[in-house]
Design a protein around this motif. Sequence first.
Motif, mmCIF file in Angstrom:
data_model
loop_
_atom_site.group_PDB
_atom_site.id
_atom_site.type_symbol
_atom_site.label_atom_id
_atom_site.label_comp_id
_atom_site.label_asym_id
_atom_site.label_seq_id
_atom_site.Cartn_x
_atom_site.Cartn_y
_atom_site.Cartn_z
ATOM 1 N N GLU A 69 102.761 86.775 27.288
ATOM 2 C CA GLU A 69 103.115 85.869 26.164
ATOM 3 C C GLU A 69 102.884 84.329 26.833
ATOM 4 O O GLU A 69 102.196 83.533 25.977
ATOM 5 C CB GLU A 69 104.408 85.999 25.802
ATOM 6 N N TYR A 70 103.526 84.129 28.037
ATOM 7 C CA TYR A 70 103.262 82.829 28.560
ATOM 8 C C TYR A 70 101.936 82.445 28.882
ATOM 9 O O TYR A 70 101.384 81.328 28.480
ATOM 10 C CB TYR A 70 104.266 82.680 29.831
ATOM 11 N N ASP A 105 100.093 81.378 25.788
ATOM 12 C CA ASP A 105 100.575 80.024 25.377
ATOM 13 C C ASP A 105 100.540 78.896 26.057
ATOM 14 O O ASP A 105 100.341 77.824 25.591
ATOM 15 C CB ASP A 105 102.130 80.100 24.983
ATOM 16 N N PRO A 164 94.473 78.138 27.454
ATOM 17 C CA PRO A 164 95.522 78.902 27.855
ATOM 18 C C PRO A 164 95.249 79.572 29.269
ATOM 19 O O PRO A 164 93.901 79.754 29.585
ATOM 20 C CB PRO A 164 95.505 79.934 26.940
#
Length: 596
Positions: free
Chosen positions: A317-318, A321, A340
């Motif tokens: 997820e990080y 993002d 990203p």
Amino acid sequence: MADYKAPLRDMRFVLNEVFEAEKLWASLAGTKETVDVETAEAILEEAGKIASTLLDPINRSGDEEGCHFDDGVVTTPKGFPEAYRTFIEGGWCGLGGNPELGGMGMPKMIGAQVEEMVQSANISFGLYPMLTAGAALAINAHATDELKEKYLPNMYSGVWAGAMDLTEPHSGTDLGIIKTKAVPNDDGSYTVTGTKIFITGGDHDLSDNVIHLVLAKLPDAPAGPRGISLFLVPKILVNEDGSLADRNNVSVGSIEHKMGIKASATCVMNFDGAQGWLVGELNKGLACMFTMMNYERLAVGIQGLSASERSYQNAVEYANDRIQGRAATGPANPDKAADPIIVHPDVRRMLLTIKAYNEGGRAFSSYVARWLDIAKFSDNTEEKAHADAMVALLTPVVKAFLTDRGLESCVMGQQVFGGHGFIREWGQEQLVRDVRIAQIYEGTNGIQALDLMGRKVVANNGKFYELFAKEVTEFVEANSANAALTEFTAPLAKAIERLSDVTEHVIKASAQSPEEIGAASVDYLDLFGFTAFTYMWAKMAKVALENVEGDTEGFYATKIKTARFFVNRLLPKSLALAEAIKTGSADMMALSAEEF
């Protein structure tokens, strides 16, 4: 931290497609009437909901608050008692328990998946039902019918909890030197006196009673491990009608202040003439305890997998993002100031490594659980003996290899976050702290490696190992005509040949020097682990290749790509391990104690 999402699709893949669990359950006398795919699916779906909605939300707050100890009373963090009540209302403590006494009788292949979800969501919470299930397993296998009927229904319901009490201040790995004494009484009970340390769930406010399984020695017991017996010692004594009576002479001296798993109460337990009852035969306590410990060591291995899965979900997820820099091939996101970080090869290396370890570990833990189920539920004597041998061989591997990879994966996930991984609010540093204990308790990973190399391989001249090698070789031979699978079976064939060669080398070398066993053990366990994972990945790739055409969700295509990453980028580590083992013990033992 990302919200936890149970990897149910991959769990179904492993259970139903790779290992065809329903066929296995239908073939075993103890499971053919109790479980099918629909039952398993319902259990896993509900466990996923419990993990994500009940246990995940109190994970970080439990770590921040920790357990409390005040005037001999242990309390868990805010929200834990309420969550525990909801948990036991669902019958989760009795999932694998004896159905004749209130358990659900589910196989370990299902239990392993449930444990993974619970531990991914909240390792500290998961330890309480894990210890209860383990204690109940030993009681069901070895206690008298009277003790089973008196204690197990309330343990399966979760109303009473369980704990196992082995370690003493002076006695950790070497249990033969324990000092806790048990003196027989006229009524058939025993008076137990001694101190135990590092007792997970030794006391808490979640249940009405805690049932301790305590290793102790009679005054005239043989020296060493041959003199150890196992005793059931309740925190609160139980009347003949099953109601609670007076407090036993069992107390908490203190709780430990730990690096991680802070919401799990780790206690110093004092038994000051407490009343207890023999479980199993006198002087056979270690054998009784190991009935439980084979399951517990798999469960600890699953803790490593669980933390790694959570690390992966957070890091992915990080990585999607966080924007930093540009892709080497040009802007992937030209409308923004940067791309990203998932576009960068090094970030992908870390994420793919964790993903490959997780999916390989999920398959391997299920594979070991499968052997535990055969050993427990089969009525075929030869089949049970084969399964017992495989369990003995694989238990140290699944415990140590999965927890070593677990810490490695949590650190890699933390690295994906960069500086944010070092900050508490992102959750990654908690994972690193929580998973670290998994390499230590239930027998340190160094002890697991010694057990594998010394007892399970060298001691029987490779007899157990040959069962595993034969199975892998037969898989390679059975798929020799499958050209599409060759990119996975060819590396597997080389891996098992390499492991067999090293196994033979150490067996021969140990005949000349007993130090060869200890010198080789840790590297050998890792070599075994990489080989076992290669076997798992070849089995998964076989199923994926058979289903990739028409795969609209992309699941099977992704599985094949991950399998390639494992055999091409991670399996080569085994080459260095094999070479290191063959150098022998001379360099390791060359320095005198004064030279360190």
